[in-house]
Each structure stands twice: as structure tokens, then as C-alpha cells.
Scaffold this motif. Sequence first.
Motif, PDB file in Angstrom:
ATOM      1  N   UNK A 180       0.860  -1.187   0.000  1.00 41.12           N
ATOM      2  CA  UNK A 180       0.000   0.000   0.000  1.00 41.12           C
ATOM      3  C   UNK A 180       0.890   1.229   0.000  1.00 41.12           C
ATOM      4  N   UNK A 181       0.621   2.160  -0.907  1.00 37.63           N
ATOM      5  CA  UNK A 181       1.362   3.421  -0.919  1.00 37.63           C
ATOM      6  C   UNK A 181       0.486   4.522  -0.325  1.00 37.63           C
ATOM      7  N   UNK A 182       0.966   5.103   0.778  1.00 39.60           N
ATOM      8  CA  UNK A 182       0.209   6.175   1.424  1.00 39.60           C
ATOM      9  C   UNK A 182       0.361   7.440   0.603  1.00 39.60           C
ATOM     10  N   UNK A 183      -0.761   8.063   0.269  1.00 42.39           N
ATOM     11  CA  UNK A 183      -0.714   9.248  -0.575  1.00 42.39           C
ATOM     12  C   UNK A 183       0.131  10.350   0.057  1.00 42.39           C
ATOM     13  N   UNK A 184       0.816  11.092  -0.820  1.00 40.89           N
ATOM     14  CA  UNK A 184       1.756  12.090  -0.306  1.00 40.89           C
ATOM     15  C   UNK A 184       1.060  13.246   0.415  1.00 40.89           C
ATOM     16  N   UNK A 185      -0.247  13.426   0.191  1.00 36.40           N
ATOM     17  CA  UNK A 185      -0.940  14.523   0.874  1.00 36.40           C
ATOM     18  C   UNK A 185      -0.966  14.316   2.393  1.00 36.40           C
ATOM     19  N   UNK A 186      -0.924  13.061   2.849  1.00 35.72           N
ATOM     20  CA  UNK A 186      -0.886  12.801   4.293  1.00 35.72           C
ATOM     21  C   UNK A 186       0.529  12.899   4.848  1.00 35.72           C
ATOM     22  N   UNK A 187       1.492  12.602   3.953  1.00 36.47           N
ATOM     23  CA  UNK A 187       2.881  12.493   4.407  1.00 36.47           C
ATOM     24  C   UNK A 187       3.603  13.836   4.373  1.00 36.47           C
ATOM     25  N   UNK A 188       3.394  14.593   3.301  1.00 33.88           N
ATOM     26  CA  UNK A 188       4.223  15.795   3.112  1.00 33.88           C
ATOM     27  C   UNK A 188       3.895  16.878   4.141  1.00 33.88           C
ATOM     28  N   UNK A 189       2.760  16.749   4.823  1.00 37.88           N
ATOM     29  CA  UNK A 189       2.465  17.708   5.885  1.00 37.88           C
ATOM     30  C   UNK A 189       2.390  17.044   7.256  1.00 37.88           C
ATOM     31  N   UNK A 190       3.036  15.905   7.329  1.00 42.51           N
ATOM     32  CA  UNK A 190       3.001  15.116   8.560  1.00 42.51           C
ATOM     33  C   UNK A 190       3.710  15.834   9.705  1.00 42.51           C
ATOM     34  N   UNK A 191       3.026  15.915  10.847  1.00 45.25           N
ATOM     35  CA  UNK A 191       3.670  16.429  12.070  1.00 45.25           C
ATOM     36  C   UNK A 191       3.304  15.492  13.205  1.00 45.25           C
ATOM     37  N   UNK A 192       4.211  15.395  14.172  1.00 51.32           N
ATOM     38  CA  UNK A 192       3.927  14.598  15.365  1.00 51.32           C
ATOM     39  C   UNK A 192       2.546  14.935  15.888  1.00 51.32           C
ATOM     40  N   UNK A 193       1.739  13.915  16.165  1.00 47.78           N
ATOM     41  CA  UNK A 193       0.485  14.129  16.904  1.00 47.78           C
ATOM     42  C   UNK A 193      -0.610  14.903  16.166  1.00 47.78           C
ATOM     43  N   UNK A 194      -0.459  15.200  14.887  1.00 45.29           N
ATOM     44  CA  UNK A 194      -1.560  15.891  14.204  1.00 45.29           C
ATOM     45  C   UNK A 194      -2.470  14.863  13.518  1.00 45.29           C
ATOM     46  N   UNK A 195      -3.508  15.366  12.865  1.00 44.55           N
ATOM     47  CA  UNK A 195      -4.484  14.465  12.239  1.00 44.55           C
ATOM     48  C   UNK A 195      -3.817  13.580  11.192  1.00 44.55           C
ATOM     49  N   UNK A 196      -2.890  14.163  10.415  1.00 49.36           N
ATOM     50  CA  UNK A 196      -2.201  13.359   9.401  1.00 49.36           C
ATOM     51  C   UNK A 196      -1.476  12.177  10.031  1.00 49.36           C
ATOM     52  N   UNK A 197      -0.863  12.423  11.173  1.00 50.28           N
ATOM     53  CA  UNK A 197      -0.093  11.338  11.778  1.00 50.28           C
ATOM     54  C   UNK A 197      -1.028  10.230  12.266  1.00 50.28           C
ATOM     55  N   UNK A 198      -2.255  10.601  12.656  1.00 50.73           N
ATOM     56  CA  UNK A 198      -3.220   9.564  13.053  1.00 50.73           C
ATOM     57  C   UNK A 198      -3.670   8.756  11.840  1.00 50.73           C
ATOM     58  N   UNK A 199      -3.870   9.452  10.720  1.00 49.83           N
ATOM     59  CA  UNK A 199      -4.261   8.744   9.493  1.00 49.83           C
ATOM     60  C   UNK A 199      -3.146   7.812   9.041  1.00 49.83           C
ATOM     61  N   UNK A 200      -1.922   8.329   9.044  1.00 51.38           N
ATOM     62  CA  UNK A 200      -0.790   7.510   8.608  1.00 51.38           C
ATOM     63  C   UNK A 200      -0.631   6.293   9.523  1.00 51.38           C
ATOM     64  N   UNK A 201      -0.739   6.490  10.838  1.00 48.16           N
ATOM     65  CA  UNK A 201      -0.648   5.338  11.759  1.00 48.16           C
ATOM     66  C   UNK A 201      -1.735   4.328  11.472  1.00 48.16           C
ATOM     67  N   UNK A 202      -2.940   4.829  11.217  1.00 49.44           N
ATOM     68  CA  UNK A 202      -4.055   3.917  10.940  1.00 49.44           C
ATOM     69  C   UNK A 202      -3.785   3.099   9.683  1.00 49.44           C
ATOM     70  N   UNK A 203      -3.253   3.738   8.642  1.00 46.48           N
ATOM     71  CA  UNK A 203      -2.954   3.002   7.401  1.00 46.48           C
ATOM     72  C   UNK A 203      -1.849   1.971   7.655  1.00 46.48           C
ATOM     73  N   UNK A 204      -0.863   2.363   8.476  1.00 49.53           N
ATOM     74  CA  UNK A 204       0.218   1.433   8.786  1.00 49.53           C
ATOM     75  C   UNK A 204      -0.316   0.199   9.521  1.00 49.53           C
ATOM     76  N   UNK A 205      -1.231   0.401  10.476  1.00 55.04           N
ATOM     77  CA  UNK A 205      -1.736  -0.805  11.170  1.00 55.04           C
ATOM     78  C   UNK A 205      -2.679  -1.601  10.294  1.00 55.04           C
ATOM     79  N   UNK A 206      -3.394  -0.908   9.416  1.00 53.84           N
ATOM     80  CA  UNK A 206      -4.204  -1.623   8.424  1.00 53.84           C
ATOM     81  C   UNK A 206      -3.310  -2.517   7.558  1.00 53.84           C
ATOM     82  N   UNK A 207      -2.225  -1.960   7.067  1.00 52.03           N
ATOM     83  CA  UNK A 207      -1.271  -2.724   6.261  1.00 52.03           C
ATOM     84  C   UNK A 207      -0.717  -3.913   7.024  1.00 52.03           C
TER      85      UNK A 207
END
Length: 288
Positions: A196-223
Amino acid sequence: HAKRQGKNRYYWFEETMENELRFRNQLERGIRIGVEKGEFVPHYEQQVDIATGRLMGFEMLARWNSPKLGMISPEIFIPIAEDIGVIAELSEGLMRQAFRDAKEWDPSLTISVNISPVQLRDPWFSQKILKLLQECNFPAQRLDIEITESCLHDNVGVVRSMITSLKNQGVKISLDDFGTGYSSLSQLRSLPFDRIKIDRSFVSELKDEDANSKIVSAIISLGAGLEMPITAEGIEDATILETLQQMGEMKGQGYLYGRPESASDVRKRLEKEGLLVGIEDKPGTDPA
Ligand code: C2E
Ligand code: MG
Ligand code: MG
Ligand code: MG
């Protein structure tokens, strides 16, 4: 121009439409000719293991420097090539070049190619890819096909059997731009993606503890749950990389590692790193 009103405004509007249409026509004609003349070239973006920094392969990205129109983004020419029915031919030409380039790289390096939903609607798609690999004498194991969620709106059964026949020959299949479309999670479960490739819109603005980081973590555990490894695209700086490194194992790509490069730049890079093979036994021409 303060008083552009009424009739004048109408003419102005019409003129804009006309210009747009003219540009579109120029693009269409340019693309047709460009495909015939081989003006489309592959560039390559590094894909890296984020824990070790080890180079794993490249994603091939189409580039077009039109003699008439200048550099045009794939985000513009790919949809038009789809509309005018030349995407398969365009894609095949790019893959031929990419396989030729990649045969000079260390065989551990993979090549990822983006495939349009239009190409997947061709019932002969998987056969065509396998034939192309054979013709180019390129190992199926080194090819990774990236498809987006929009492919899944078409007949899932057809897509599944296509994916399966490619996978049986060793080709890997990745789900690109994950999180931007609206594929259901049950479709994800029923399709045997390798990654699974996580779209760059979640990654390029990733910050500790923000909404993007929760989405990215969720995709990682889904994977992890689906046993599908992850690639994060759009890693633009070291802070993002550190955040991702703390989240788990994955591949990554993005401007931090490098912009997409031409075949000759890639070759220079690999030569320095001792990852170029077989130049001695390949005196310029295609050995296959
Ligand atoms: P994609 O497959 O999601 O490719 C990633 C895009 O993100 C590329 O844009 C790449 O240059 C860009 N990118 C990479 N790292 C970063 C980063 O750190 N930050 C930012 N902001 N951007 C980054 P590109 O090359 O303009 O391609 C855009 C899209 O065009 C691709 O998205 C893909 O969907 C499509 N495309 C490109 N080549 C082909 C092709 O040969 N066939 C098909 N069907 N589609 C293609
Ligand atoms: Mg891609
Ligand atoms: Mg992508
Ligand atoms: Mg994209």
C-alpha cells in the motif's frame, strides 16, 4: 478594463473558451505525434528503506518536453492520452525504455510503473504486460505495477483476475495514492495487493500528533493487519522521516531522497554506488 461588462464581457468569455479549446487541440495533436516520435521519456524517483536508507528501486514517472509546448506535467498529458486512446501505446513505450534502463542497474533494484485505469479495462492487459517482459527479457520479479483506487470502481472481479495472473508470474502490485479515493476496506481485503502506498498529501504535511499522523498510523496498522507492506510517498524533510521511522518499517520516497531523475543521472548515481552492472558486456545496443 474597469468597465468590462455586458457584451464585452461575453466576448471576453468566448475568447477564453476558444483559447482553451485551441490549447487542448494542440495538446491532443502534440501527444499523438509525441507518442509516435518517442518524445515521452521515463524519469526515476528513488524508493528507499526508511530505516536503513538503503536504495530498493525506482518509480518511473513519465516526462514530456514537447518541442512546441515545452514541459508538460503528466497530470495534464496522462488524462488526455487516456481520452484520445493512446495511453496504452504511451505506457508501453515508456516501459520498454524503463526495462532497458533497469537492466543496467543492480538486479536487486525494482522498477515501479503507474498504470492507468483505462489500461486495466483491456481484457488482454496482463497478457500484454507478460509479453512485453518477455520481449524485453526483463524479470517479472523486478516489476511493480502501481494502480490507484479509481481502478477498483470498475469490475472488481475482472481487476482481481488480472492482478492474480500477473502475480502468478512474479509481478508485484501496489495500491497507489491510498486514502484519497473511496475504495472500501472490504475491497482492499479481497484484492491481493503486495503493498500500500500512502498518498503524499498525508505524508508531506506530517507532524507529530496531528491528524495526518493519526491517518498515517491507521494506514500502517491496516497494512500490518492485511500483511501488506507500506510505502510512504512525499517525504520532503528529515522531520517527516523521523516521525515515520518511529511509526514502523516501510519504504519511502520523496524530495528528501531526491527529485525524479533522468536515466543518465540515475546511471551516474548508481555507478558511484557500485550498483551498475553489465556495461562491459553491453556495448550500447540492446542485447536482447
Ligand atoms: P504518483 O504516481 O502518485 O507519483 C508521485 C508524484 O509525486 C510525482 O509527480 C512525483 O514527482 C511527486 N513527488 C514525489 N516526491 C514528492 C515530494 O516529496 N513532494 C511532492 N510535493 N511531490 C512529490 P509527477 O511525476 O508529476 O506525477 C504525477 C502523477 O502522474 C503520478 O502520481 C501518476 O499518477 C501520474 N503518472 C506519472 N507517470 C505516469 C505514467 O507513466 N503512467 C500513468 N498512467 N500515470 C503516470
Ligand atoms: Mg505512483
Ligand atoms: Mg502516488
Ligand atoms: Mg498521485
